[in-house]
Design a protein around this motif. Structure first.
Motif, PDB file in Angstrom:
ATOM      1  N   MET A 101       0.463   6.157   1.814  1.00  0.00           N
ATOM      2  CA  MET A 101      -0.631   6.384   2.754  1.00  0.00           C
ATOM      3  C   MET A 101      -0.546   5.451   3.969  1.00  0.00           C
ATOM      4  O   MET A 101      -0.903   5.844   5.086  1.00  0.00           O
ATOM      5  N   THR A 102      -0.101   4.223   3.762  1.00  0.00           N
ATOM      6  CA  THR A 102      -0.063   3.276   4.882  1.00  0.00           C
ATOM      7  C   THR A 102       1.143   3.501   5.801  1.00  0.00           C
ATOM      8  O   THR A 102       1.083   3.175   6.990  1.00  0.00           O
ATOM      9  N   LEU A 103       2.238   4.058   5.266  1.00  0.00           N
ATOM     10  CA  LEU A 103       3.413   4.309   6.112  1.00  0.00           C
ATOM     11  C   LEU A 103       3.084   5.254   7.277  1.00  0.00           C
ATOM     12  O   LEU A 103       3.442   4.951   8.432  1.00  0.00           O
ATOM     13  N   PRO A 104       2.416   6.397   7.043  1.00  0.00           N
ATOM     14  CA  PRO A 104       2.026   7.238   8.184  1.00  0.00           C
ATOM     15  C   PRO A 104       1.126   6.503   9.182  1.00  0.00           C
ATOM     16  O   PRO A 104       1.214   6.756  10.393  1.00  0.00           O
ATOM     17  N   LEU A 105       0.283   5.591   8.688  1.00  0.00           N
ATOM     18  CA  LEU A 105      -0.567   4.816   9.601  1.00  0.00           C
ATOM     19  C   LEU A 105       0.283   3.959  10.531  1.00  0.00           C
ATOM     20  O   LEU A 105       0.016   3.874  11.741  1.00  0.00           O
ATOM     21  N   VAL A 106       1.303   3.333   9.985  1.00  0.00           N
ATOM     22  CA  VAL A 106       2.169   2.475  10.795  1.00  0.00           C
ATOM     23  C   VAL A 106       2.932   3.289  11.836  1.00  0.00           C
ATOM     24  O   VAL A 106       3.045   2.898  13.008  1.00  0.00           O
ATOM     25  N   ILE A 128       0.782  13.775   8.005  1.00  0.00           N
ATOM     26  CA  ILE A 128      -0.432  14.070   7.241  1.00  0.00           C
ATOM     27  C   ILE A 128      -0.080  14.596   5.859  1.00  0.00           C
ATOM     28  O   ILE A 128      -0.751  14.280   4.864  1.00  0.00           O
ATOM     29  N   HIS A 129       0.966  15.393   5.758  1.00  0.00           N
ATOM     30  CA  HIS A 129       1.426  15.872   4.447  1.00  0.00           C
ATOM     31  C   HIS A 129       1.855  14.701   3.562  1.00  0.00           C
ATOM     32  O   HIS A 129       1.514  14.661   2.364  1.00  0.00           O
ATOM     33  N   VAL A 130       2.603  13.765   4.139  1.00  0.00           N
ATOM     34  CA  VAL A 130       3.046  12.603   3.366  1.00  0.00           C
ATOM     35  C   VAL A 130       1.844  11.793   2.895  1.00  0.00           C
ATOM     36  O   VAL A 130       1.753  11.386   1.728  1.00  0.00           O
ATOM     37  N   TYR A 131       0.912  11.550   3.792  1.00  0.00           N
ATOM     38  CA  TYR A 131      -0.312  10.815   3.471  1.00  0.00           C
ATOM     39  C   TYR A 131      -1.088  11.490   2.336  1.00  0.00           C
ATOM     40  O   TYR A 131      -1.647  10.823   1.457  1.00  0.00           O
ATOM     41  N   SER A 132      -1.094  12.818   2.345  1.00  0.00           N
ATOM     42  CA  SER A 132      -1.869  13.569   1.358  1.00  0.00           C
ATOM     43  C   SER A 132      -1.353  13.362  -0.060  1.00  0.00           C
ATOM     44  O   SER A 132      -2.110  13.526  -1.028  1.00  0.00           O
ATOM     45  N   VAL A 133      -0.080  12.996  -0.191  1.00  0.00           N
ATOM     46  CA  VAL A 133       0.482  12.749  -1.519  1.00  0.00           C
ATOM     47  C   VAL A 133      -0.301  11.645  -2.221  1.00  0.00           C
ATOM     48  O   VAL A 133      -0.600  11.731  -3.426  1.00  0.00           O
ATOM     49  N   GLY A 134      -0.651  10.597  -1.476  1.00  0.00           N
ATOM     50  CA  GLY A 134      -1.428   9.514  -2.066  1.00  0.00           C
ATOM     51  C   GLY A 134      -2.903   9.812  -2.137  1.00  0.00           C
ATOM     52  O   GLY A 134      -3.569   9.493  -3.121  1.00  0.00           O
ATOM     53  N   TYR A 135      -3.421  10.455  -1.093  1.00  0.00           N
ATOM     54  CA  TYR A 135      -4.879  10.670  -1.015  1.00  0.00           C
ATOM     55  C   TYR A 135      -5.361  11.672  -2.053  1.00  0.00           C
ATOM     56  O   TYR A 135      -6.447  11.527  -2.612  1.00  0.00           O
ATOM     57  N   MET A 136      -4.569  12.705  -2.324  1.00  0.00           N
ATOM     58  CA  MET A 136      -5.004  13.800  -3.194  1.00  0.00           C
ATOM     59  C   MET A 136      -4.351  13.761  -4.573  1.00  0.00           C
ATOM     60  O   MET A 136      -4.456  14.731  -5.325  1.00  0.00           O
ATOM     61  N   HIS A 137      -3.703  12.659  -4.939  1.00  0.00           N
ATOM     62  CA  HIS A 137      -2.854  12.674  -6.140  1.00  0.00           C
ATOM     63  C   HIS A 137      -3.616  12.945  -7.421  1.00  0.00           C
ATOM     64  O   HIS A 137      -3.036  13.429  -8.396  1.00  0.00           O
ATOM     65  N   GLU A 138      -4.902  12.657  -7.480  1.00  0.00           N
ATOM     66  CA  GLU A 138      -5.668  12.891  -8.703  1.00  0.00           C
ATOM     67  C   GLU A 138      -6.466  14.194  -8.664  1.00  0.00           C
ATOM     68  O   GLU A 138      -7.184  14.504  -9.621  1.00  0.00           O
ATOM     69  N   ASP A 139      -6.369  14.949  -7.596  1.00  0.00           N
ATOM     70  CA  ASP A 139      -7.190  16.146  -7.457  1.00  0.00           C
ATOM     71  C   ASP A 139      -6.641  17.286  -8.317  1.00  0.00           C
ATOM     72  O   ASP A 139      -5.430  17.504  -8.397  1.00  0.00           O
ATOM     73  N   SER A 189      -8.185   6.067   4.432  1.00  0.00           N
ATOM     74  CA  SER A 189      -7.734   4.904   3.678  1.00  0.00           C
ATOM     75  C   SER A 189      -8.918   4.030   3.267  1.00  0.00           C
ATOM     76  O   SER A 189      -8.963   3.514   2.140  1.00  0.00           O
ATOM     77  N   VAL A 190      -9.883   3.882   4.176  1.00  0.00           N
ATOM     78  CA  VAL A 190     -11.099   3.129   3.854  1.00  0.00           C
ATOM     79  C   VAL A 190     -11.870   3.818   2.726  1.00  0.00           C
ATOM     80  O   VAL A 190     -12.311   3.178   1.759  1.00  0.00           O
ATOM     81  N   ILE A 191     -12.032   5.139   2.846  1.00  0.00           N
ATOM     82  CA  ILE A 191     -12.764   5.899   1.829  1.00  0.00           C
ATOM     83  C   ILE A 191     -12.046   5.808   0.478  1.00  0.00           C
ATOM     84  O   ILE A 191     -12.673   5.636  -0.575  1.00  0.00           O
ATOM     85  N   HIS A 192     -10.717   5.894   0.516  1.00  0.00           N
ATOM     86  CA  HIS A 192      -9.925   5.779  -0.707  1.00  0.00           C
ATOM     87  C   HIS A 192     -10.083   4.389  -1.314  1.00  0.00           C
ATOM     88  O   HIS A 192     -10.277   4.241  -2.531  1.00  0.00           O
ATOM     89  N   GLY A 193     -10.023   3.364  -0.460  1.00  0.00           N
ATOM     90  CA  GLY A 193     -10.136   1.991  -0.945  1.00  0.00           C
ATOM     91  C   GLY A 193     -11.521   1.645  -1.446  1.00  0.00           C
ATOM     92  O   GLY A 193     -11.688   0.726  -2.252  1.00  0.00           O
ATOM     93  N   MET A 194     -12.540   2.377  -0.976  1.00  0.00           N
ATOM     94  CA  MET A 194     -13.917   2.131  -1.398  1.00  0.00           C
ATOM     95  C   MET A 194     -14.413   3.210  -2.362  1.00  0.00           C
ATOM     96  O   MET A 194     -15.611   3.372  -2.554  1.00  0.00           O
ATOM     97  N   HIS A 195     -13.475   3.974  -2.931  1.00  0.00           N
ATOM     98  CA  HIS A 195     -13.785   4.951  -3.986  1.00  0.00           C
ATOM     99  C   HIS A 195     -14.815   5.991  -3.533  1.00  0.00           C
ATOM    100  O   HIS A 195     -15.788   6.275  -4.229  1.00  0.00           O
ATOM    101  N   PRO A 201      -7.440  14.309   4.893  1.00  0.00           N
ATOM    102  CA  PRO A 201      -6.236  14.825   5.553  1.00  0.00           C
ATOM    103  C   PRO A 201      -6.491  16.136   6.289  1.00  0.00           C
ATOM    104  O   PRO A 201      -5.862  16.411   7.315  1.00  0.00           O
ATOM    105  N   VAL A 202      -7.408  16.942   5.775  1.00  0.00           N
ATOM    106  CA  VAL A 202      -7.775  18.184   6.468  1.00  0.00           C
ATOM    107  C   VAL A 202      -8.420  17.862   7.803  1.00  0.00           C
ATOM    108  O   VAL A 202      -8.117  18.485   8.828  1.00  0.00           O
ATOM    109  N   SER A 203      -9.322  16.886   7.799  1.00  0.00           N
ATOM    110  CA  SER A 203      -9.970  16.480   9.045  1.00  0.00           C
ATOM    111  C   SER A 203      -8.939  16.034  10.069  1.00  0.00           C
ATOM    112  O   SER A 203      -9.000  16.390  11.244  1.00  0.00           O
ATOM    113  N   ALA A 204      -7.963  15.237   9.603  1.00  0.00           N
ATOM    114  CA  ALA A 204      -6.914  14.770  10.508  1.00  0.00           C
ATOM    115  C   ALA A 204      -6.104  15.928  11.066  1.00  0.00           C
ATOM    116  O   ALA A 204      -5.790  15.974  12.267  1.00  0.00           O
TER     117      ALA A 204
END
Length: 623
Positions: free
Chosen positions: A455-460, A97-108, A349-355, A246-249
């Protein structure tokens, strides 16, 4: 091992401190600190786990904490097979989840603050699972509550986020009040808070009445209902979706909500003295599993479907520990961590892809645009639905078999109903989000994109765990499953007497739910204006979540608010302030009257002295 164990929570604590102190300076490089800290904690946990597999355990004080008269408590840690499993779940899933957060939160803008909170959350959960006494357990218990408040309300500019954070914090205070009372009663009953000493005295021969054991167990379970979102304290968890995905996860898969299940399993010696306590645990879990599943059937927010799913699956875990199948309950905790983290991160990932879009009514047709997310999410959905041979099938099947084996037919039927609904709402989500005709605008569809590799690597990885964990850890044999054998030093290995009956029924129910979802949402086009619209009173009841939030507001919140306003306007102003101000006015009036005696004329003072002397002489002569 004594040197390794303290390092496990220490690494994320140091990570949190570094980002707290220097986060503004390092800003968007904060992930190097946060991810590295959890990675080191995970590697250390793997080393400890390997030693536990070799038969080594550990219990000892890291340092003396409190010594006050007859009361003493140390920072006692305990590592056995149960805590070793929890260490891998918390640090392993937490790392992904930490790794995933790098992509999900990068603009925050709050990037460093986010990783500080995540590290602190991991540290708090590690303190909880490593605790060797009830006081340290309570510290970790309260710390995860604090971290959930900080992370759910992370986007504090949004009122809905701050309201959700406060709701989570307040509802958990209700459960934690009972939990705290239970710990106090343990101290007054046994004179110690150390796990080993308390559990050694947890029997009828100790002279403690069964009623006392029942009260202790139920008070502890009230705390579990708050942390693990069971009836009637479940209402905070769906609103917790206001936090970053990522917090939800992290909350749903690896940390806070699993604390209650872990605590009941850890305290089995207390719960087993009076069987009524475990009956309560099992029935609350079963009712919660079905209750939450019914609401999940009609939700339109992709994350809220998964939130109600978590509440329901936690109910299954409580049924497992409630019927005495502790290994089955913990096994479902482990597999659920894999596929629920996968599903939440896939939803992110869906939310990120759909802005930022979360509404299923404005999705559909995402599969060609987001192939990796679609495939991995589909694997997670199969795991949650309990379709063989994925992990969720084996762990859920173990709980169903244990309930039937122990003669709890009513629980078994409730859980089967819940399994059918779980499969239905899970694949309703899959078909509405990824398949069928797109229900968003052409412009929105044109901008849909797959998430970056970080973000997709943790999914795999989580999809692989969901595919393999059941087969590797859950295949039954004459000596129990590999997972049961690993925990056999703590929990009994129970053999099911129903052979293939339960697996066949469970698989048929799951596939039936998937088939119904396909018939309603996957076979043809689905109109957006027909999703989430009440068609009958029952449908409206589910859409409104049984009006429980409104009921709590009317029965608890508003009366307390009205009472608080009365206290502020009447009791405070007229009572407290009136008493203080009245006393002040009385002193002023007394002083004003006394002031008149002070005329400043010497003749008056001499006359007063003369009159006083005459009065005193008269009194003396009268004697």
């Amino acid at each position: 091992m004594s040197r390794l164990v303290p390092l496990i929570p220490l690494f994320p604590l140091l990570g949190a401190l570094v980002n707290a102190l220097f986060g503004r300076a390092i800003n968007h490089q904060a992930h190097w600190v946060g991810v590295s800290a959890v990675a080191l904690s995970f590697l250390t946990s793997c080393s400890v786990f390997a030693r536990v597999m070799g038969g080594e355990t550990y219990s000892g004080d890291v340092f003396t904490w409190i010594a006050a008269g007859p009361f003493s408590a140390g920072a006692t840690v305990q590592v056995d097979h149960l805590s070793a499993v929890m260490l891998l779940v918390v640090t392993g899933v937490g790392l992904l989840i930490h790794v995933y957060s790098v992509g999900y939160m990068h603009e925050d803008d709050g990037y460093a603050r986010f990783f500080c909170y995540l590290n602190l959350f991991i540290f708090s959960m590690l303190v909880l699972v490593l605790a060797g006494n009830f006081l340290l357990l309570y510290v970790g218990w309260e710390a995860v509550g604090l971290c959930s408040y900080l992370l759910i309300g992370f986007w504090y500019e949004k009122k809905s986020a701050t309201d959700a954070g406060k709701k989570a914090f307040i509802v958990n205070r209700v459960g934690d009040f009972g939990f705290g009372l239970g710990i106090m009663l343990i101290w007054t009953t046994f004179g110690t808070l150390n796990f080993t000493e308390v559990f050694a005295k947890a029997n009828i021969e100790s002279g403690v009445s069964q009623l006392t054991f029942l009260i202790i167990s139920l008070l502890l379970f009230i705390g579990a209902c708050g942390k693990s979102a069971q009836l009637p304290l479940h209402v905070w968890l769906p609103d917790a979706m206001e936090g970053p995905t990522p917090v939800s996860a992290l909350i749903h898969a690896a940390t806070m909500v699993t604390a209650g299940v872990y605590m009941v399993a850890r305290c089995r010696a207390l719960f087993e003295v009076n069987p009524a306590a475990l009956e309560v645990v099992a029935w609350v879990g079963a009712l919660t599993a079905v209750f939450a599943a019914t609401i999940g059937l009609v939700q339109t927010d992709i994350k809220r479907v998964l939130a109600y799913s978590t509440i329901s699956q936690l109910g299954y875990m409580f049924v497992g520990v409630g019927v005495g199948a502790y290994s089955a309950g913990i096994f479902h905790l482990v597999t659920h961590a894999f596929f629920k983290a996968l599903l939440f991160l896939g939803a992110g990932s869906v939310i990120h892809g759909m802005h930022g879009e979360q509404d299923l009514r404005r999705m559909g047709g995402l599969a060609p645009k987001m192939l990796i997310t679609t495939v991995t999410f589909f694997v997670g959905a199969l795991g949650l639905a309990g379709v063989p041979p994925l992990a969720g099938f084996f762990s859920k099947d173990a709980i169903l078999g244990a309930a039937l084996h122990e003669g709890h037919t009513g629980l078994f039927l409730l859980l089967l109903a819940g399994a059918f609904m779980t499969a239905f709402y899970t694949f309703r989500l899959v078909f509405l989000a990824f398949f069928g005709a797109p229900r968003m605008s052409r412009e929105a569809l044109r901008h849909v994109h797959e998430s970056p590799g970080v973000m997709t690597l943790p999914l795999v990885v989580l999809a692989a765990a969901t595919l393999l964990a059941g087969v590797v850890l859950g295949l039954p044999s004459s000596h129990g499953t590999p997972f049961e054998r690993f925990l056999s030093s703590l929990f009994p290995v129970e053999e099911s007497a129903h052979g293939l009956l339960v697996p066949l029924v469970s698989a048929a129910v799951a596939l039936g739910g998937v088939a119904l979802a396909w018939a309603m949402y996957g076979r043809g086009a689905v109109r957006a204006d027909r999703i989430g619209v009440a068609r009958n009173p029952v449908h409206r009841l589910l859409l409104e979540k049984y009006w429980l939030d409104e009921l709590y507001d009317a029965v608890i919140v508003q009366p307390l608010y009205a009472f608080s306003r009365w206290c502020a306007r009447v009791f405070d102003l007229r009572g407290i302030d009136g008493a203080v101000n009245g006393l002040g006015r009385m002193v002023v009036a007394w002083a004003s009257g006394l002031r008149r005696v002070q005329t400043g004329l010497v003749m008056n003072y001499a006359l007063s002295m003369l009159l006083g002397a005459i009065v005193m002489v008269a009194i003396l002569l009268a004697r």
